[in-house]
Design an enzyme around this catalytic site. Structure first.
Site, PDB file in Angstrom:
ATOM      1  N   ASN A 186      -7.913   7.139   6.153  1.00  0.00           N
ATOM      2  CA  ASN A 186      -7.741   5.784   5.065  1.00  0.00           C
ATOM      3  C   ASN A 186      -5.884   5.907   4.803  1.00  0.00           C
ATOM      4  OD1 ASN A 186      -7.582   3.828   2.904  1.00  0.00           O
ATOM      5  ND2 ASN A 186      -9.721   3.354   2.945  1.00  0.00           N
TER       6      ASN A 186
ATOM      7  N   ASP B 245      -4.391   2.560   3.488  1.00  0.00           N
ATOM      8  CA  ASP B 245      -4.101   2.232   2.713  1.00  0.00           C
ATOM      9  C   ASP B 245      -2.806   2.683   1.556  1.00  0.00           C
ATOM     10  OD1 ASP B 245      -5.984   0.918   3.467  1.00  0.00           O
ATOM     11  OD2 ASP B 245      -7.622   1.247   1.727  1.00  0.00           O
ATOM     12  N   HIS B 246      -3.223   3.767   0.969  1.00  0.00           N
ATOM     13  CA  HIS B 246      -1.523   4.594  -0.519  1.00  0.00           C
ATOM     14  C   HIS B 246      -0.905   4.076   0.687  1.00  0.00           C
ATOM     15  CE1 HIS B 246      -5.290   3.997  -3.061  1.00  0.00           C
ATOM     16  NE2 HIS B 246      -6.087   4.606  -2.360  1.00  0.00           N
TER      17      HIS B 246
ATOM     18  N   ARG C 221       6.841  -1.169  -4.906  1.00  0.00           N
ATOM     19  CA  ARG C 221       8.523  -1.495  -5.008  1.00  0.00           C
ATOM     20  C   ARG C 221       9.109  -2.295  -4.027  1.00  0.00           C
ATOM     21  NH1 ARG C 221      11.535   3.907  -7.623  1.00  0.00           N
ATOM     22  NH2 ARG C 221      13.788   1.127  -6.698  1.00  0.00           N
TER      23      ARG C 221
ATOM     24  N   HIS D 209      -7.889  -0.777   5.277  1.00  0.00           N
ATOM     25  CA  HIS D 209      -9.188  -2.181   3.718  1.00  0.00           C
ATOM     26  C   HIS D 209      -7.758  -2.975   3.164  1.00  0.00           C
ATOM     27  CE1 HIS D 209     -11.672  -3.013  -0.105  1.00  0.00           C
ATOM     28  NE2 HIS D 209     -11.242  -3.285   1.114  1.00  0.00           N
TER      29      HIS D 209
ATOM     30  N   ARG E 235      -7.707  -5.766   1.403  1.00  0.00           N
ATOM     31  CA  ARG E 235      -8.502  -6.886  -0.169  1.00  0.00           C
ATOM     32  C   ARG E 235      -7.345  -8.128   0.216  1.00  0.00           C
ATOM     33  NH1 ARG E 235     -10.407  -2.267  -2.911  1.00  0.00           N
ATOM     34  NH2 ARG E 235     -11.017  -4.160  -4.661  1.00  0.00           N
TER      35      ARG E 235
ATOM     36  N   ARG F 101      -3.352  -6.072  -2.275  1.00  0.00           N
ATOM     37  CA  ARG F 101      -2.432  -5.332  -3.283  1.00  0.00           C
ATOM     38  C   ARG F 101      -1.841  -4.234  -2.375  1.00  0.00           C
ATOM     39  NH1 ARG F 101      -7.558  -2.572  -6.515  1.00  0.00           N
ATOM     40  NH2 ARG F 101      -8.390  -4.228  -7.002  1.00  0.00           N
ATOM     41  N   HIS F 102      -2.356  -3.627  -1.093  1.00  0.00           N
ATOM     42  CA  HIS F 102      -2.071  -2.246  -0.114  1.00  0.00           C
ATOM     43  C   HIS F 102      -1.740  -2.883   1.084  1.00  0.00           C
ATOM     44  CE1 HIS F 102      -5.777  -1.078  -0.092  1.00  0.00           C
ATOM     45  NE2 HIS F 102      -6.253  -0.794  -0.953  1.00  0.00           N
TER      46      HIS F 102
ATOM     47  N   GLU G 170     -11.496  -1.535   7.020  1.00  0.00           N
ATOM     48  CA  GLU G 170     -12.447  -2.077   5.713  1.00  0.00           C
ATOM     49  C   GLU G 170     -12.404  -3.848   5.205  1.00  0.00           C
ATOM     50  OE1 GLU G 170     -12.246   0.740   2.779  1.00  0.00           O
ATOM     51  OE2 GLU G 170     -12.606   2.105   4.276  1.00  0.00           O
TER      52      GLU G 170
ATOM     53  N   THR H 105     -10.002   0.846  -6.923  1.00  0.00           N
ATOM     54  CA  THR H 105     -10.483   0.920  -6.055  1.00  0.00           C
ATOM     55  C   THR H 105     -12.615   1.119  -5.439  1.00  0.00           C
ATOM     56  OG1 THR H 105     -11.004   2.627  -4.989  1.00  0.00           O
ATOM     57  CG2 THR H 105     -12.025   3.259  -6.660  1.00  0.00           C
ATOM     58  N   THR H 106     -12.758   0.684  -4.749  1.00  0.00           N
ATOM     59  CA  THR H 106     -14.922   0.392  -4.838  1.00  0.00           C
ATOM     60  C   THR H 106     -15.133   1.142  -4.893  1.00  0.00           C
ATOM     61  OG1 THR H 106     -13.449  -0.245  -1.689  1.00  0.00           O
ATOM     62  CG2 THR H 106     -15.306  -0.431  -2.199  1.00  0.00           C
TER      63      THR H 106
ATOM     64  N   GLU I 285     -22.163   3.461   6.327  1.00  0.00           N
ATOM     65  CA  GLU I 285     -21.456   4.518   5.587  1.00  0.00           C
ATOM     66  C   GLU I 285     -21.910   5.098   4.359  1.00  0.00           C
ATOM     67  OE1 GLU I 285     -17.221   4.193   6.184  1.00  0.00           O
ATOM     68  OE2 GLU I 285     -16.613   4.932   3.967  1.00  0.00           O
TER      69      GLU I 285
ATOM     70  N   HIS J 246     -15.614   8.252   0.956  1.00  0.00           N
ATOM     71  CA  HIS J 246     -15.016   7.668  -0.856  1.00  0.00           C
ATOM     72  C   HIS J 246     -15.034   8.715  -1.315  1.00  0.00           C
ATOM     73  CE1 HIS J 246     -14.225   5.576  -4.241  1.00  0.00           C
ATOM     74  NE2 HIS J 246     -13.437   4.451  -3.231  1.00  0.00           N
ATOM     75  N   GLY J 247     -13.504   9.087  -1.712  1.00  0.00           N
ATOM     76  CA  GLY J 247     -13.939  10.067  -3.239  1.00  0.00           C
ATOM     77  C   GLY J 247     -13.904  11.192  -2.519  1.00  0.00           C
TER      78      GLY J 247
ATOM     79  N   GLY K 147      -9.092   8.616   2.699  1.00  0.00           N
ATOM     80  CA  GLY K 147      -8.118   8.198   2.810  1.00  0.00           C
ATOM     81  C   GLY K 147      -6.974   9.199   1.303  1.00  0.00           C
ATOM     82  N   HIS K 148      -6.904   8.610  -0.453  1.00  0.00           N
ATOM     83  CA  HIS K 148      -6.217   9.359  -1.948  1.00  0.00           C
ATOM     84  C   HIS K 148      -5.891  10.368  -1.143  1.00  0.00           C
ATOM     85  CE1 HIS K 148      -5.640   9.423  -5.998  1.00  0.00           C
ATOM     86  NE2 HIS K 148      -5.127   8.297  -5.573  1.00  0.00           N
TER      87      HIS K 148
HETATM   88  N1  PXP Z   1     -14.459   4.506   2.855  1.00  0.00           N
HETATM   89  C1  PXP Z   1     -14.871   3.082   2.520  1.00  0.00           C
HETATM   90  C2  PXP Z   1     -16.142   2.250   2.813  1.00  0.00           C
HETATM   91  C3  PXP Z   1     -13.677   2.776   1.486  1.00  0.00           C
HETATM   92  O1  PXP Z   1     -13.867   1.645   0.611  1.00  0.00           O
HETATM   93  C4  PXP Z   1     -12.783   3.801   0.747  1.00  0.00           C
HETATM   94  C5  PXP Z   1     -11.515   3.584   0.181  1.00  0.00           C
HETATM   95  O2  PXP Z   1     -11.017   2.514   0.497  1.00  0.00           O
HETATM   96  C6  PXP Z   1     -12.412   5.114   2.088  1.00  0.00           C
HETATM   97  C7  PXP Z   1     -13.576   5.248   2.338  1.00  0.00           C
HETATM   98  C8  PXP Z   1     -11.833   5.900   1.296  1.00  0.00           C
HETATM   99  O3  PXP Z   1     -11.840   6.200   0.396  1.00  0.00           O
HETATM  100  P1  PXP Z   1     -11.088   7.521  -0.766  1.00  0.00           P
HETATM  101  O4  PXP Z   1      -9.241   7.074  -0.697  1.00  0.00           O
HETATM  102  O5  PXP Z   1     -11.140   8.211  -1.561  1.00  0.00           O
HETATM  103  O6  PXP Z   1     -10.791   8.442   0.408  1.00  0.00           O
END
Ligand code: PXP
Length: 246
Positions: free
Chosen positions: A11, A13-14, A22, A47, A49, A53-54, A74, A104-105, A155, A195-196, A217-218
Protein backbone atom coordinates in the site's frame (compact mmCIF):
# COMPACT_ATOMS: atom_id res chain seq x y z
CA UNK A 1 -2.85 -25.43 1.03
CA UNK A 2 0.10 -24.91 3.41
CA UNK A 3 2.80 -24.61 0.77
CA UNK A 4 1.25 -21.85 -1.30
CA UNK A 5 3.07 -18.57 -1.78
CA UNK A 6 1.75 -15.74 0.37
CA UNK A 7 1.31 -12.67 -1.78
CA UNK A 8 2.28 -9.16 -0.70
CA UNK A 9 0.23 -6.17 -1.73
CA UNK A 10 2.13 -2.98 -0.97
CA UNK A 11 0.00 0.00 0.00
CA UNK A 12 1.62 3.24 -1.20
CA UNK A 13 -0.82 5.73 0.38
CA UNK A 14 1.73 7.15 2.77
CA UNK A 15 4.22 8.02 0.06
CA UNK A 16 1.45 10.37 -1.07
CA UNK A 17 0.88 11.51 2.54
CA UNK A 18 4.45 12.87 2.64
CA UNK A 19 3.99 14.61 -0.71
CA UNK A 20 0.64 16.15 0.26
CA UNK A 21 2.09 17.42 3.56
CA UNK A 22 4.13 19.96 1.57
CA UNK A 23 2.28 20.15 -1.74
CA UNK A 24 5.44 19.17 -3.59
CA UNK A 25 5.80 16.92 -6.65
CA UNK A 26 7.77 14.35 -4.66
CA UNK A 27 7.86 11.71 -3.35
CA UNK A 28 6.13 10.22 -6.36
CA UNK A 29 3.77 7.30 -5.61
CA UNK A 30 4.29 5.86 -9.11
CA UNK A 31 8.03 5.63 -8.43
CA UNK A 32 7.29 3.93 -5.10
CA UNK A 33 5.03 1.43 -6.82
CA UNK A 34 7.69 0.54 -9.39
CA UNK A 35 10.35 0.08 -6.70
CA UNK A 36 7.93 -2.07 -4.68
CA UNK A 37 7.30 -4.22 -7.74
CA UNK A 38 11.04 -4.62 -8.35
CA UNK A 39 11.44 -5.71 -4.74
CA UNK A 40 8.82 -8.43 -5.13
CA UNK A 41 5.44 -6.84 -4.42
CA UNK A 42 2.69 -8.91 -5.99
CA UNK A 43 0.27 -6.02 -6.24
CA UNK A 44 0.02 -2.34 -5.47
CA UNK A 45 -2.75 -1.02 -3.25
CA UNK A 46 -3.88 2.57 -3.06
CA UNK A 47 -6.83 4.15 -1.32
CA UNK A 48 -8.52 7.02 -3.10
CA UNK A 49 -10.27 8.65 -0.16
CA UNK A 50 -13.25 10.91 -0.53
CA UNK A 51 -11.25 13.79 1.04
CA UNK A 52 -8.20 13.08 -1.20
CA UNK A 53 -5.91 13.40 1.81
CA UNK A 54 -3.14 11.32 0.22
CA UNK A 55 -3.72 9.57 -3.11
CA UNK A 56 -5.08 11.89 -5.83
CA UNK A 57 -7.12 10.97 -8.91
CA UNK A 58 -4.10 11.57 -11.15
CA UNK A 59 -2.07 8.99 -9.15
CA UNK A 60 -4.67 6.34 -9.90
CA UNK A 61 -4.75 7.29 -13.59
CA UNK A 62 -0.95 7.28 -13.95
CA UNK A 63 -0.46 4.02 -12.10
CA UNK A 64 -3.12 2.22 -14.10
CA UNK A 65 -0.95 2.36 -17.20
CA UNK A 66 2.36 1.51 -15.54
CA UNK A 67 2.02 -1.46 -13.24
CA UNK A 68 3.61 -4.77 -14.15
CA UNK A 69 1.66 -6.52 -11.41
CA UNK A 70 -1.86 -5.30 -10.72
CA UNK A 71 -3.74 -2.56 -8.95
CA UNK A 72 -5.92 -3.04 -5.90
CA UNK A 73 -7.93 0.16 -5.59
CA UNK A 74 -9.45 0.74 -2.16
CA UNK A 75 -12.47 2.96 -2.04
CA UNK A 76 -15.71 3.72 -0.24
CA UNK A 77 -18.93 2.38 -1.75
CA UNK A 78 -20.10 5.65 -3.27
CA UNK A 79 -21.37 6.52 -6.75
CA UNK A 80 -18.39 8.82 -7.34
CA UNK A 81 -15.88 6.07 -6.55
CA UNK A 82 -17.78 3.46 -8.54
CA UNK A 83 -17.63 5.71 -11.61
CA UNK A 84 -13.84 6.12 -11.18
CA UNK A 85 -13.26 2.39 -10.67
CA UNK A 86 -15.36 1.32 -13.65
CA UNK A 87 -13.61 3.91 -15.86
CA UNK A 88 -10.07 3.03 -14.79
CA UNK A 89 -10.60 -0.71 -14.42
CA UNK A 90 -8.15 -1.84 -11.70
CA UNK A 91 -7.83 -5.63 -11.37
CA UNK A 92 -9.21 -5.50 -7.84
CA UNK A 93 -11.34 -3.04 -6.01
CA UNK A 94 -11.60 -3.31 -2.23
CA UNK A 95 -14.65 -1.64 -0.72
CA UNK A 96 -13.89 -0.09 2.66
CA UNK A 97 -15.87 2.00 5.13
CA UNK A 98 -14.74 5.60 5.31
CA UNK A 99 -15.24 8.35 7.86
CA UNK A 100 -13.86 11.81 7.25
CA UNK A 101 -12.64 12.32 10.80
CA UNK A 102 -10.75 9.02 11.11
CA UNK A 103 -6.94 8.83 10.93
CA UNK A 104 -7.17 5.56 9.04
CA UNK A 105 -9.81 2.94 8.22
CA UNK A 106 -11.13 2.07 11.66
CA UNK A 107 -13.31 -0.98 11.22
CA UNK A 108 -14.62 -3.39 8.66
CA UNK A 109 -17.47 -2.74 6.29
CA UNK A 110 -20.94 -3.59 7.60
CA UNK A 111 -21.65 -6.04 4.79
CA UNK A 112 -24.47 -7.71 6.75
CA UNK A 113 -26.28 -4.39 7.14
CA UNK A 114 -25.89 -3.32 3.49
CA UNK A 115 -26.48 -6.47 1.48
CA UNK A 116 -28.67 -4.98 -1.26
CA UNK A 117 -26.47 -1.90 -1.78
CA UNK A 118 -23.23 -3.91 -1.86
CA UNK A 119 -24.76 -6.49 -4.24
CA UNK A 120 -25.34 -3.61 -6.69
CA UNK A 121 -21.79 -2.29 -6.33
CA UNK A 122 -20.21 -5.73 -6.71
CA UNK A 123 -22.36 -6.46 -9.77
CA UNK A 124 -21.40 -3.13 -11.37
CA UNK A 125 -17.71 -3.86 -10.72
CA UNK A 126 -18.03 -7.38 -12.10
CA UNK A 127 -19.63 -6.03 -15.27
CA UNK A 128 -16.68 -3.67 -15.67
CA UNK A 129 -14.27 -6.62 -15.31
CA UNK A 130 -13.12 -5.56 -11.82
CA UNK A 131 -12.88 -8.12 -9.02
CA UNK A 132 -14.64 -6.84 -5.92
CA UNK A 133 -13.27 -7.39 -2.46
CA UNK A 134 -14.96 -6.48 0.83
CA UNK A 135 -12.88 -5.32 3.80
CA UNK A 136 -14.66 -6.89 6.76
CA UNK A 137 -14.12 -7.90 10.36
CA UNK A 138 -13.64 -11.62 10.99
CA UNK A 139 -17.25 -12.09 12.12
CA UNK A 140 -19.28 -15.03 10.76
CA UNK A 141 -22.29 -12.82 9.88
CA UNK A 142 -20.06 -10.49 7.85
CA UNK A 143 -18.41 -13.37 6.01
CA UNK A 144 -21.77 -14.98 5.26
CA UNK A 145 -23.06 -11.64 4.01
CA UNK A 146 -20.02 -11.29 1.71
CA UNK A 147 -20.83 -14.67 0.17
CA UNK A 148 -24.49 -13.69 -0.24
CA UNK A 149 -23.45 -10.40 -1.86
CA UNK A 150 -21.39 -12.36 -4.38
CA UNK A 151 -18.01 -10.75 -3.63
CA UNK A 152 -15.34 -13.19 -4.82
CA UNK A 153 -12.74 -11.83 -2.36
CA UNK A 154 -12.74 -10.61 1.24
CA UNK A 155 -9.98 -8.85 3.11
CA UNK A 156 -10.09 -9.61 6.82
CA UNK A 157 -9.44 -6.54 8.96
CA UNK A 158 -6.41 -7.33 11.12
CA UNK A 159 -6.43 -3.96 12.91
CA UNK A 160 -8.11 -5.29 16.07
CA UNK A 161 -5.31 -7.84 16.40
CA UNK A 162 -2.63 -5.24 15.64
CA UNK A 163 -4.07 -2.80 18.19
CA UNK A 164 -4.54 -5.37 20.97
CA UNK A 165 -2.98 -4.08 24.18
CA UNK A 166 -2.54 -7.39 26.01
CA UNK A 167 -1.17 -10.76 24.85
CA UNK A 168 -4.55 -12.31 25.66
CA UNK A 169 -6.47 -9.80 23.55
CA UNK A 170 -4.00 -10.41 20.69
CA UNK A 171 -4.46 -14.19 21.01
CA UNK A 172 -8.26 -13.83 20.98
CA UNK A 173 -8.17 -11.52 17.96
CA UNK A 174 -5.84 -13.93 16.17
CA UNK A 175 -8.18 -16.88 16.82
CA UNK A 176 -11.09 -14.86 15.43
CA UNK A 177 -9.03 -14.18 12.29
CA UNK A 178 -8.15 -17.89 11.96
CA UNK A 179 -11.84 -18.84 12.37
CA UNK A 180 -12.75 -16.21 9.80
CA UNK A 181 -10.24 -17.61 7.31
CA UNK A 182 -11.64 -21.12 7.80
CA UNK A 183 -15.21 -19.94 7.25
CA UNK A 184 -14.19 -17.80 4.28
CA UNK A 185 -12.65 -20.81 2.59
CA UNK A 186 -15.73 -22.93 3.31
CA UNK A 187 -17.76 -20.19 1.63
CA UNK A 188 -15.33 -20.37 -1.33
CA UNK A 189 -14.14 -16.81 -0.92
CA UNK A 190 -10.55 -15.75 -1.58
CA UNK A 191 -9.35 -14.54 1.80
CA UNK A 192 -6.85 -11.69 2.06
CA UNK A 193 -5.82 -9.81 5.20
CA UNK A 194 -4.53 -6.40 6.12
CA UNK A 195 -4.36 -3.31 8.27
CA UNK A 196 -1.90 -2.54 11.03
CA UNK A 197 0.45 -5.39 10.13
CA UNK A 198 4.08 -4.68 10.98
CA UNK A 199 7.44 -6.43 11.16
CA UNK A 200 6.57 -7.95 14.56
CA UNK A 201 2.92 -8.88 14.40
CA UNK A 202 2.79 -10.14 10.80
CA UNK A 203 4.38 -13.53 11.50
CA UNK A 204 1.47 -14.91 13.51
CA UNK A 205 -1.02 -13.84 10.84
CA UNK A 206 1.15 -15.22 8.02
CA UNK A 207 1.17 -18.55 9.88
CA UNK A 208 -2.61 -18.88 9.46
CA UNK A 209 -3.23 -21.31 6.64
CA UNK A 210 -5.40 -20.04 3.82
CA UNK A 211 -4.72 -16.30 3.61
CA UNK A 212 -3.74 -15.53 0.03
CA UNK A 213 -2.65 -11.88 0.06
CA UNK A 214 -1.45 -9.47 2.74
CA UNK A 215 -1.95 -5.76 2.18
CA UNK A 216 0.62 -3.76 4.11
CA UNK A 217 1.54 -0.09 3.89
CA UNK A 218 2.34 2.05 6.90
CA UNK A 219 4.96 -0.28 8.40
CA UNK A 220 6.77 -0.69 5.07
CA UNK A 221 6.87 3.05 4.34
CA UNK A 222 7.99 3.71 7.94
CA UNK A 223 10.82 1.20 7.72
CA UNK A 224 11.90 2.62 4.37
CA UNK A 225 12.61 5.93 6.11
CA UNK A 226 15.26 4.28 8.21
CA UNK A 227 16.72 2.02 5.57
CA UNK A 228 17.17 5.18 3.48
CA UNK A 229 17.80 7.96 6.02
CA UNK A 230 21.56 7.41 6.38
CA UNK A 231 22.18 7.76 2.64
CA UNK A 232 19.73 10.67 2.34
CA UNK A 233 21.62 12.69 4.98
CA UNK A 234 25.01 11.77 3.49
CA UNK A 235 23.86 12.85 -0.01
CA UNK A 236 22.73 16.26 1.28
CA UNK A 237 25.94 16.74 3.27
CA UNK A 238 27.98 15.97 0.13
CA UNK A 239 26.02 18.54 -1.88
CA UNK A 240 26.79 21.22 0.72
CA UNK A 241 30.51 20.71 0.13
CA UNK A 242 30.22 21.74 -3.53
CA UNK A 243 32.16 24.71 -5.03
CA UNK A 244 31.46 28.18 -3.51
CA UNK A 245 30.95 31.38 -5.46
CA UNK A 246 33.84 33.82 -4.92
N1 PXP B 1 -6.10 -2.92 3.90
C1 PXP B 1 -7.06 -1.96 3.93
C2 PXP B 1 -8.43 -2.31 3.48
C3 PXP B 1 -6.74 -0.66 4.35
O1 PXP B 1 -7.71 0.29 4.39
C4 PXP B 1 -5.41 -0.36 4.69
C5 PXP B 1 -5.04 1.04 5.06
O2 PXP B 1 -5.31 1.91 4.03
C6 PXP B 1 -4.46 -1.39 4.62
C7 PXP B 1 -4.83 -2.67 4.24
C8 PXP B 1 -3.02 -1.15 4.96
O3 PXP B 1 -2.92 -0.87 6.32
P1 PXP B 1 -1.52 -0.40 6.92
O4 PXP B 1 -1.15 0.89 6.25
O5 PXP B 1 -1.82 -0.26 8.38
O6 PXP B 1 -0.53 -1.48 6.62
Amino acid sequence: MSNYERLLGVNIDHIATVRQARGTRYPEPVQAALVAEQAGADSITLHLREDRRHIQDRDVEKLAGMLQTHMNLEMAATREMLAIATRIGPTDCCLVPEKREELTTEGGLDAAGNIAMLKDYCAALREAGVRASLFIDAEPRQLEAAAEIGAPVIEIHTGHYADATTPRAARDALSRIAEGVRLGRQLELQVNAGHGLDYHNVKAVAAIDGIIEFNIGHAIVSRALFSGLHDAVADMKRLLQGPRAA
